[in-house]
Design a protein around this motif. Structure first.
Motif, short mmCIF file in Angstrom:
data_model
loop_
_atom_site.label_atom_id
_atom_site.label_comp_id
_atom_site.label_asym_id
_atom_site.label_seq_id
_atom_site.Cartn_x
_atom_site.Cartn_y
_atom_site.Cartn_z
N ALA A 354 0.82 -1.21 0.00
CA ALA A 354 0.00 0.00 0.00
C ALA A 354 0.85 1.26 0.00
O ALA A 354 0.62 2.19 -0.79
N LEU A 389 -8.82 -0.52 -6.03
CA LEU A 389 -8.95 -0.12 -4.63
C LEU A 389 -10.40 -0.15 -4.15
O LEU A 389 -10.66 -0.38 -2.97
N TYR A 399 -6.63 0.19 4.41
CA TYR A 399 -6.11 -0.94 3.66
C TYR A 399 -5.05 -1.69 4.46
O TYR A 399 -4.44 -1.16 5.40
N THR A 426 -1.79 3.03 4.82
CA THR A 426 -2.95 3.68 4.22
C THR A 426 -2.68 5.18 4.05
O THR A 426 -3.06 5.78 3.04
N MET A 429 -0.49 5.76 1.14
CA MET A 429 -1.25 5.58 -0.09
C MET A 429 -2.10 6.80 -0.40
O MET A 429 -2.14 7.28 -1.53
#
Length: 735
Positions: A354, A389, A399, A426, A429
């Motif tokens: 991620a 996603l 995630y 996350t 990301m």
């Protein structure tokens, strides 16, 4: 002969059932990127016997079967003496799926007078893991409790020959059975020892030393097609079409400097459809041809010829070159179904990470803006990414660290406890996604769809859930759907996780109070104090603020003398540190000081490591000879391993020092350090080691931070998001 079976619970690695990854070969040696000696080897001898060595390692020779080199065994076997050598398995992070081994395979070149004196051969394997030893973590196998198989004589497997010949020693002859994916990493070395003693010096060469099945697929049938050849200052890149043959072992690259006579110069594994030929000088014209070589060692016809010439480049040209090469990691090297970034290459081919994917999104934006790809290509990639996603596993909107790129399901790469949300990954990301949301601002169906998808995913992250309890002063890193808060890791700065608190405060839906920045990230609680003092091994910075001077530079915030440089990179790829000022410091100034401390430490070089200096610096997290490690400017966290990302992702803070490092790494170390996706992850001149990896967390920051230095592109995009602006105003209000 009694067989040694290692099918026992004590040796089993974590279950990989259901994996669909393509298998790797279990390679002890194919080529050394660095000349001199081979790091993953050991030698010893007792006079009057002798074994040629360099720093107690086997020398590397230009004589080879698969270009460009082999291992040289020059020895004297004498009565009353002895010699031994071993070639160790070089751990590659994420190489966990292998062809079932049934033979020890090698190519050997033997002089006529050496046949009767060839060494004995055995495998060294781990009998039982020592207490606390985890075979899923790559450590020096010399430290393991190990056992040798039966020795066999290499002479029994060769024939009189004046050239290279293939040798295959069945496991049954070594007394082995029961090896597969679950335990193959317990085979840690190939051992060679003195055999017949004639008192004379002999030399043999060993290449392509590996474990293979006894039956392998047949080889390729067609020549590749070279799509492009392009010259840069001191290297030429060539790329060709991919093959679908299961029997392909490697591509073989040939070069000519006159357009007529071609010599083999290197190989490229099936997952890499390009080759970087580091010539080392400008103005050199070269011609190339490529073939395919199968597991049956048969070679396809050569491709048609392609040519290119190296050329002088300006500083801006060098920056373009580095950005484009490292961007390719996320473009050419992406997992094809999701379009997202693999953890490292080579590594798990189907697994995406991620955080690395977030960095790759920002690198892809740079790729579009610099013209490495078209805007239409970028849009197509982000449509694929955002579609994936939407389907991938999420946990309260967050995630997992690792996902299967083909299914979106969690991958347990870091073990069974890490089977749910990773809030920090996350955050990395979404730093990329929010920048992309601002970049793709076109008034058309595709770009509107990208923005809408990112908006939905952003608003569905339940940041407040990750407080664990309503009155918690901290956010927590992980949550598991069946084990909940078992990892129980509160996020406490100073480190790479500032962006997590920032995004949690910026969230328009499930945000946290701005005050958590001070109660959690910059906490003054005893828990936070002890946490910082524990990992920093010092009281300096244990109260978040520091205030001490190191190498003549005052540090406002940071544990120890600042820590590894990725602390100044990961949270600030999108978040502009110029515009982040809290009660304690401005973070551009603070990050610059951390980089300068790191630079001055490397110039002073208390460990006296080879290479360190003004143009070789930047200790940070990277691959290491035996395991991933975070290096920092303290003697107890420094072993001579340098990662190019340290200096190169610091361009906004230290442009002169970073450019000096870029030129040094490319011009002086490029022969072993520069490759198809830019700079390899790390190297150690003192030990003659270089990583075989490109790392997703380290390639991207170089692309992005060079761009932020040049144009501020990613900073401007991320900071323009309305929720980012609102969150920063809320933080300013409580400063």
């Amino acid at each position: 002969m009694k067989k040694l079976s290692v099918i026992c619970a004590a040796l089993m690695l974590p279950s990989l059932a259901g994996a669909v990854e393509k298998p790797y070969d279990y390679v002890f040696f194919d080529n050394s990127r660095m000349p001199g000696n081979y790091f993953y080897s050991r030698t010893d001898y007792r006079s009057p016997s002798f074994l040629k060595n360099s720093s107690s390692r086997l020398p590397v020779s230009d004589m080879c079967f698969s270009p460009g080199n082999s291992l040289e065994l020059t020895y004297v076997s004498a009565k009353g003496g002895a010699w031994t050598a071993e070639v160790q398995y070089a751990p590659v992070r994420g190489n966990d799926f292998f062809r079932k081994p049934e033979v020890l395979s090698m190519n050997v070149l033997i002089g006529d007078d050496a046949t009767g004196t060839l060494p004995d051969v055995a495998l060294r394997y781990a009998a039982l893991p020592p207490a606390g030893y985890d075979f899923t973590v790559e450590r020096d196998p010399v430290k393991a409790d190990t056992v040798l198989t039966a020795y066999v004589s290499l002479s029994d497997y060769v024939r009189p020959s004046s050239g290279w010949q293939h040798v295959a020693i069945p496991f049954s002859d070594l007394g082995l059975e029961g090896f597969d994916d679950s335990n193959i990493k317990s085979i840690v070395a190939v051992s060679l020892r003195q055999s017949t003693a004639d008192g004379k010096q002999h030399t043999i060469y060993i290449d392509d030393l590996e474990l293979l099945p006894s039956e392998l697929p047949s080889g390729p049938v067609a020549a590749p097609f070279i799509k492009d050849a392009k010259g840069y200052e001191r290297h030429i890149d060539i790329c060709w079409n991919a093959t679908a043959s299961d029997g392909l072992k490697y591509y073989k690259i040939y070069r000519s400097t006159d357009g007529i006579n071609f010599e083999p110069i290197g190989i490229s594994r099936p997952w890499m459809h390009r080759y970087t030929d580091y010539i080392g000088k400008t103005g050199q014209r070269a011609w190339y041809r490529v073939s395919e070589v199968g597991y049956d060692q048969k070679e396809s016809p050569l491709s048609e010829t392609a040519e290119a010439t190296t050329r002088p480049m300006t500083d801006d040209g060098l920056l373009d070159m580095v950005q484009e090469a490292q961007f390719r990691y996320y473009w050419d090297g992406a997992e094809p179904t999701s379009g997202l970034a693999r953890e490292n290459i080579p590594g798990r081919g189907d697994m995406i990470a991620a955080g690395a994917s977030g960095f790759g999104m920002m690198a892809t934006i740079v790729g579009v803006d610099r013209g490495f790809i078209t805007r239409e290509e970028g849009v197509e990639r982000f449509l694929k990414i955002t579609s994936f996603l939407e389907r991938a596993d999420r946990f309260h909107g967050a995630y997992a660290h690792f996902m299967d790129g083909t299914t979106g399901k969690v991958e347990l790469f870091f073990g069974g406890k890490d089977n749910g949300a990773d809030l920090v990954e996350t955050s990395f990301m979404f730093q990329g996604l929010l920048a992309a949301r601002q970049y793709f601002d076109g008034d058309n169906q595709d770009e509107t769809l990208i923005r809408n998808r990112i908006d939905r995913l952003w608003k569905e992250i339940e940041w407040s859930w990750f407080k664990q309890t309503a009155d918690s002063p901290y956010l927590y890193w992980h949550w598991s759907p069946d084990q909940e808060w078992i990892i129980h890791h509160p996020l406490i700065g100073w480190n790479e996780t500032m962006i997590t608190y920032m995004l949690a405060i910026m969230s328009p839906t499930y945000g946290v109070a701005p005050e958590m920045y001070y109660s959690g990230w910059a906490s003054q609680q005893k828990l936070a104090h002890d946490y910082r003092a524990g990992w920093g091994m010092t009281e300096d910075g244990s109260a978040y603020t520091n205030g001490n001077t190191y190498y003549g530079i005052k540090l406002d915030v940071g544990v120890s003398n600042g820590g590894p440089l990725f602390f100044t990179h990961y949270s600030f790829l999108g978040l502009d540190p110029h515009k982040v000022t809290d009660r304690y410091t401005n973070y551009f100034d603070n990050n610059r000081n951390i980089a300068l401390i790191n630079h001055r430490y490397c110039m002073q070089n208390p460990g006296k490591y080879a290479g360190y200096g003004y143009d070789c610096w930047g200790l940070t997290a990277s691959d290491d000879a035996w395991e991933y490690h975070a290096r920092e400017p303290q003697p107890y966290h420094d072993n001579g391993t340098m990662a190019p990302t340290g200096a190169l992702a610091s361009f906004p803070y230290t442009p002169e020092e970073s450019m000096a490092a870029l030129k040094n790494y490319y011009r002086n170390y490029g022969s072993f350090l520069w490759g198809e996706y830019g700079f390899l992850d790390a190297f150690n001149v003192s030990t003659n080691w270089v990583s075989p990896l490109y790392m997703g967390l380290n390639q991207g920051p170089v692309v992005v931070m060079i761009e932020n230095y040049r144009t501020g592109l990613i900073w401007n995009l991320f900071m323009s998001h309305p929720d980012v602006q609102r969150g920063l105003k809320a933080l300013d209000a409580i400063r």
